[in-house]
Design a protein around this motif. Structure first.
Motif, PDB file in Angstrom:
ATOM      1  N   TYR A   1      -9.415 -37.741 -10.159  1.00 58.44           N
ATOM      2  CA  TYR A   1     -10.251 -38.531  -9.250  1.00 58.44           C
ATOM      3  C   TYR A   1      -9.661 -39.910  -8.952  1.00 58.44           C
ATOM      4  O   TYR A   1      -9.765 -40.405  -7.833  1.00 58.44           O
TER       5      TYR A   1
ATOM      6  N   LEU B   1     -13.486 -31.747  -2.710  1.00 63.53           N
ATOM      7  CA  LEU B   1     -12.054 -31.957  -2.932  1.00 63.53           C
ATOM      8  C   LEU B   1     -11.270 -30.649  -2.804  1.00 63.53           C
ATOM      9  O   LEU B   1     -10.172 -30.623  -2.248  1.00 63.53           O
TER      10      LEU B   1
ATOM     11  N   ILE C   1     -20.663 -35.333  -0.788  1.00 61.20           N
ATOM     12  CA  ILE C   1     -20.189 -36.401  -1.675  1.00 61.20           C
ATOM     13  C   ILE C   1     -21.148 -37.584  -1.688  1.00 61.20           C
ATOM     14  O   ILE C   1     -21.300 -38.253  -2.717  1.00 61.20           O
TER      15      ILE C   1
ATOM     16  N   LYS D   1      -7.033 -39.593  -6.340  1.00 62.49           N
ATOM     17  CA  LYS D   1      -7.662 -39.274  -5.055  1.00 62.49           C
ATOM     18  C   LYS D   1      -8.334 -40.524  -4.474  1.00 62.49           C
ATOM     19  O   LYS D   1      -8.299 -40.751  -3.253  1.00 62.49           O
ATOM     20  N   PHE D   2      -8.940 -41.317  -5.336  1.00 61.70           N
ATOM     21  CA  PHE D   2      -9.567 -42.570  -4.882  1.00 61.70           C
ATOM     22  C   PHE D   2      -8.525 -43.495  -4.257  1.00 61.70           C
ATOM     23  O   PHE D   2      -8.751 -44.061  -3.178  1.00 61.70           O
TER      24      PHE D   2
ATOM     25  N   GLY E   1     -16.908 -41.069   0.417  1.00 58.53           N
ATOM     26  CA  GLY E   1     -15.907 -40.500  -0.467  1.00 58.53           C
ATOM     27  C   GLY E   1     -15.316 -41.519  -1.417  1.00 58.53           C
ATOM     28  O   GLY E   1     -15.071 -41.230  -2.600  1.00 58.53           O
TER      29      GLY E   1
ATOM     30  N   VAL F   1     -18.776 -32.958  -5.676  1.00 56.67           N
ATOM     31  CA  VAL F   1     -17.540 -33.689  -5.389  1.00 56.67           C
ATOM     32  C   VAL F   1     -16.339 -32.761  -5.526  1.00 56.67           C
ATOM     33  O   VAL F   1     -15.428 -32.776  -4.687  1.00 56.67           O
ATOM     34  N   ASP F   2     -16.344 -31.937  -6.561  1.00 59.81           N
ATOM     35  CA  ASP F   2     -15.232 -30.998  -6.778  1.00 59.81           C
ATOM     36  C   ASP F   2     -15.100 -30.027  -5.612  1.00 59.81           C
ATOM     37  O   ASP F   2     -13.983 -29.724  -5.149  1.00 59.81           O
TER      38      ASP F   2
ATOM     39  N   LEU G   1     -15.630 -40.858  -5.425  1.00 58.07           N
ATOM     40  CA  LEU G   1     -14.398 -40.615  -6.171  1.00 58.07           C
ATOM     41  C   LEU G   1     -14.221 -41.629  -7.303  1.00 58.07           C
ATOM     42  O   LEU G   1     -13.822 -41.268  -8.420  1.00 58.07           O
TER      43      LEU G   1
ATOM     44  N   GLN H   1      -7.496 -42.125  -0.966  1.00 59.51           N
ATOM     45  CA  GLN H   1      -8.563 -42.313   0.023  1.00 59.51           C
ATOM     46  C   GLN H   1      -8.556 -43.740   0.563  1.00 59.51           C
ATOM     47  O   GLN H   1      -8.718 -43.956   1.765  1.00 59.51           O
TER      48      GLN H   1
ATOM     49  N   TRP I   1     -10.646 -31.428   1.513  1.00 57.12           N
ATOM     50  CA  TRP I   1      -9.759 -32.592   1.333  1.00 57.12           C
ATOM     51  C   TRP I   1      -8.416 -32.337   2.024  1.00 57.12           C
ATOM     52  O   TRP I   1      -7.824 -31.272   1.871  1.00 57.12           O
TER      53      TRP I   1
END
Length: 539
Positions: free
Chosen positions: A388, A331, A298, A391-392, A370, A327-328, A374, A395, A335
């Motif tokens: 995203y 995740l 990432i 997820k951000f 990350g 990134v995918d 994200l 995170q 993740w």
């Protein structure tokens, strides 16, 4: 028919307010996170570290601090730590110009790199010294490309805020030192380990199979990409541009595999180092050389995008596609779906389907990277099925809950959900300072509260040929915090300075249309520009 018409019309009236409310909620969420991050960046990260870490006795920065920020240990110094602290102070000085100790920190940090860590006999930066700056043997090679790359990174950032041309000249000198000693003209890329005189250290049968010695590696490569990007923003040199492009293509097309994972180590000809066909015991013995590092994946994704942007590669769909894939992959495979956070390590065993998590811990630096990646993906792909933005947010909540020490400041070395023992562990050591988390919080707050207005252009440009060739101009009145000015000759960028004058480097000829554009803290460049027409070639 009337009833049917009414049924279809009513939802159209309802959709717009709902959509508007959703947009407002998203905007308010971002503003809330921005305020939380900004406060945490200042009060829980920068203030505990600085000025406490500035070594007013021996120069540079103290490296080791207890969980409650008391200096501890012998305070040996490593080029990576010293350079990262210099970079942090330089960027903080730009972000908070009224805070005096950041300017002091960057000046003290630069002096230590220049006077103590630079090898005056052979060139290059020592890897490791004692507190006073005397070279000291350790578990490192005498010179390493990884550490030297961070020196370039920090020196370029310091020049960018101070305008001290001696720092820029040292960064340029170091770039050429790496070119002469570390760069591989045959297979490309850079050798990591070197003797004091810069001779690359070759791998022999005497080297333990678990050691990195003599290998090329992804970590050195991605940070050379990073440092060359930083240097290119202030020194748009043609050879530097070639090397920056070379590193981007190597990282993207060679080091990143088809799944979107970084291969960790390579033979000098870029043959991957892999133990997947070995026994389980052999694989685990060598896992530090061969595993999936979600944090590096990432981090590399956004470093590639940054390099592509600085190189001016328009419509770079390939780099965007590979960055998104990285990134995918992190995740989808690394993740923690329950509480958030990226796991440290995974492995593809030959006799098992898919990936196996072999280290479910969550190192602090990977979580910081990350955050940045994200949010970048959320802005690029707002409607992606991986969500995203959500997820951000998760995170950031994870970091606030399990990583930030709200009592003593800074972040724990790893998430307390997996490693509660880190609550009392060192806050500072030679591999842990402020670089990863400060950079992530700085980048994220810039994105969350972005200023898209272009800064005004400078005016009153003049040229002085002697005794020293120099361009001068007047700073505009600006609501934006200005980082400095890009200098162009006939639409080609030839330099940068944070000052309102620029000494023309030796060998650079000034002719034609000279254009000066303002650059603000968020990298916005003025549309309009001050310019000067010079009819002759003038040195």
């Amino acid at each position: 028919m009337k009833i049917l018409t009414l049924v279809f019309v009513i939802p159209l009236f309802l959709i717009e307010p709902a959509f508007s409310q959703t947009k407002n909620d998203a905007k308010n969420d971002r503003l809330k996170i921005y305020r939380e991050m900004r406060k945490s960046m200042v009060d829980e990260l920068l203030k505990p570290w600085y000025p406490a870490a500035i070594d007013t006795v021996d120069g540079g920065f103290l490296s080791a601090f207890t969980y409650d920020f008391k200096p501890t240990g012998n305070q040996d110094k490593m080029i990576v730590t010293q350079a990262r602290h210099l970079w942090s102070n330089a960027r903080a000085a730009a972000l908070f110009p009224s805070v005096s100790w950041y300017k002091k920190g960057e000046a003290v940090g630069y002096a230590f790199l220049r006077d103590k860590m630079w090898d005056k006999q052979y060139g290059g930066f020592y890897t490791y010294t004692d507190r006073r700056g005397n070279p000291k043997p350790g578990s490192f090679a005498p010179k390493e490309a990884y550490g030297n790359s961070f020196a370039i990174y920090a020196l370029a950032a310091y020049y960018r805020t101070s305008g001290d041309t001696s720092a820029l000249n040292l960064a340029i000198k170091e770039f050429h030192w790496l070119e002469a000693h570390s760069h591989d003209p045959v297979f490309k890329g850079y050798y990591q380990h070197m003797e004091r005189d810069g001779t690359p250290i070759k791998r022999t049968t005497a080297v333990p199979t678990t050691a990195e010695t003599g290998y090329k590696d992804q970590n050195t490569s991605i940070h050379l990409l990073e440092s060359f990007t930083e240097l290119y923003t202030v020194w748009p040199d043609s050879l530097l541009k070639q090397r920056l492009q070379e590193m981007l293509y190597l990282v993207r097309d060679v080091i990143t595999d088809k799944r979107g994972d970084l291969t960790l180590f390579f033979q000098p000809d870029w043959t991957p180092v892999s133990y997947r066909d070995s026994t389980y015991a052999v694989m685990m013995k060598h896992k530090e050389l061969d595993h999936v590092s979600f944090g590096h994946n990432i981090e590399t994704a956004w470093l590639m995008l940054e390099a592509s942007d600085v190189l001016g590669l328009r419509h770079d769909t390939l780099t965007n596609r590979i960055a998104k894939k990285m990134v995918d992959d992190a995740l989808q495979n690394g993740w923690d779906v329950k509480v958030g956070g990226f796991y440290d390590e995974g492995y593809y065993f030959k006799d098992k389907p898919g990936i196996t998590i072999i280290a479910d811990t969550k190192n602090w630096w990977a979580q910081a990277e990350g955050l940045n990646a994200l949010l970048l993906m959320a802005d690029k792909y707002p409607h992606d099925p991986l969500q995203y933005e959500e997820k951000f947010k998760q995170q950031w909540q994870y970091i606030q809950t399990y990583l930030i020490d709200h009592e003593h400041g800074d972040w724990y070395q790893g998430g307390l959900d997996k490693q509660p023992n880190y609550k009392m562990a060192l806050k500072g050591q030679i591999w842990k300072g402020t670089y990863h988390n400060f950079r992530a919080l700085m980048n994220c707050t810039n994105q969350l509260h972005s200023n898209t207005s272009m800064p005004p252009a400078p005016f009153g440009i003049s040229y002085q040929k002697s005794p020293v060739a120099r361009l001068r101009w007047h700073a505009p009145k600006s609501k934006n915090i200005l980082m400095g000015y890009n200098i162009y000759r006939n639409a080609k960028r030839i330099g940068f300075t944070p000052l309102t004058y620029w000494y023309v480097p030796a060998g650079v000829r000034i002719s034609g249309k000279i254009t000066i554009r303002s650059v603000d803290l968020q990298e916005n460049e003025s549309r309009k520009a001050g310019y000067l027409i010079l009819q002759q070639n003038l040195k």
